[in-house]
Design an enzyme around this catalytic site. Structure first.
Site, PDB file in Angstrom:
ATOM      1  N   GLU A   4      77.575  -8.145  58.447  1.00 27.51           N
ATOM      2  CA  GLU A   4      78.015  -8.977  59.561  1.00 27.51           C
ATOM      3  C   GLU A   4      78.770  -8.161  60.593  1.00 27.51           C
ATOM      4  OE1 GLU A   4      80.795 -12.978  60.161  1.00 27.51           O
ATOM      5  OE2 GLU A   4      80.193 -12.319  58.158  1.00 27.51           O
ATOM      6  N   GLU A  10      69.600 -12.429  63.141  1.00 27.78           N
ATOM      7  CA  GLU A  10      70.762 -12.160  62.291  1.00 27.78           C
ATOM      8  C   GLU A  10      71.088 -10.668  62.221  1.00 27.78           C
ATOM      9  OE1 GLU A  10      72.571 -14.425  60.009  1.00 27.78           O
ATOM     10  OE2 GLU A  10      71.745 -16.044  61.238  1.00 27.78           O
TER      11      GLU A  10
END
Length: 283
Positions: free
Chosen positions: A153, A144
């Protein structure tokens, strides 16, 4: 006078017996040596009165494993801190470039602090099961964040508010706030920020940015998500953890390269910990 003398002698006898007991049994409220048990009355010692079932608070209690304190910084190889050594942690974050925002953000100390808030993580199964859970957690984190490089993100969707209107009645999205992925497990959506904030005592809906600015909150949010959604499926294999984290996008043949990346990290960390990754690795 005879009555007073008799009671004085009795008191003297009690005091004498009290001080004649071995010093090892004392230590009220405990804090005993590793080989001693803490009794239910708060004293250190050995044998049934201290270590017996129902009599023992902590230490080498009979009928149970010696309790450990996850995240305490102890060096025991069976504790979370003993498995996730500084060397192991550095081996991951050391792969991040110097320009990575996460390079000077993520720390092992913050991870262990989060573990202390969720003591069932990496401790509730056998030694092999515990190591596999820890390996799985770091496999997903490594994927991630790209080895702790990223805090937020990076896939181009950061302009999306990630506000699920079907959940907005319970978890109302604050004006101007965006709930895109942040932290070690990239916490996303208002329906995750809301309950995470409530559980961790911060305003998840009003201040989602805290997951990307406070490292303790970042790891605790990741640990909250893990223990809420992933911990219970560990016994189904690593594939079940992929499904619990990003199943809609990576399971049933979708984005197999992404799922494979997670699997490769898991295999590596299992090898680092000396355990077999097992079966059902893919979802």
């Amino acid at each position: 006078m005879a009555f007073l003398l008799k009671n004085t002698l009795s008191l003297a006898l009690i005091i004498t017996l009290f001080w004649s007991l071995p010093s090892s049994i004392f230590g009220q409220n405990c804090g005993c040596a590793p080989n001693l048990c803490c009794s239910k009355f708060g004293f250190c010692g050995t044998g049934e009165p201290y270590c017996g079932k129902g009599n023992c608070q902590s230490g080498p209690c009979e009928g149970q494993a010696t309790p450990t304190t996850p995240g305490s910084g102890g060096s025991g190889s069976s504790s979370v801190s003993g498995i996730v050594t500084q060397s192991f942690f550095d081996g991951i974050i050391g792969q991040a470039a110097a320009s990575c925002p996460g390079k000077n953000f993520y720390t092992r100390a913050a991870f262990l602090n989060a573990v202390s808030a969720f003591p069932q993580f990496g401790t509730s199964g056998s030694s092999v099961e515990n190591k596999k859970e820890i390996a799985a957690f770091f496999a997903h984190v490594s994927h991630e964040t790209t080895n702790f490089c990223h805090i937020e993100e990076q896939d181009g969707k950061v302009n999306d508010s990630y506000c699920d209107q079907t959940k907005a009645a319970q978890y109302p999205c604050a004006p101007g706030k965006k709930y895109f992925g942040r932290g070690p497990l990239q916490l996303s959506w208002n329906y995750n920020y809301g309950p995470a904030g409530k559980a961790l005592n911060f305003n998840g809906l009003g201040n989602p940015e805290k997951v990307a600015t406070d490292v303790d909150t970042a790891f605790k949010a990741a640990m909250w998500y893990w223990m809420t959604n992933v911990h219970s499926v560990m016994n189904q294999g690593f594939g079940a953890t992929i499904k619990a984290i990003n199943g809609a996008l990576e399971c049933n043949g979708k984005n197999q390269a992404q799922a494979n990346d997670r699997i490769q990290f898991f295999k590596k960390y299992c090898a680092d910990f000396g355990v077999n990754p097992g079966v059902n690795l893919s979802c």
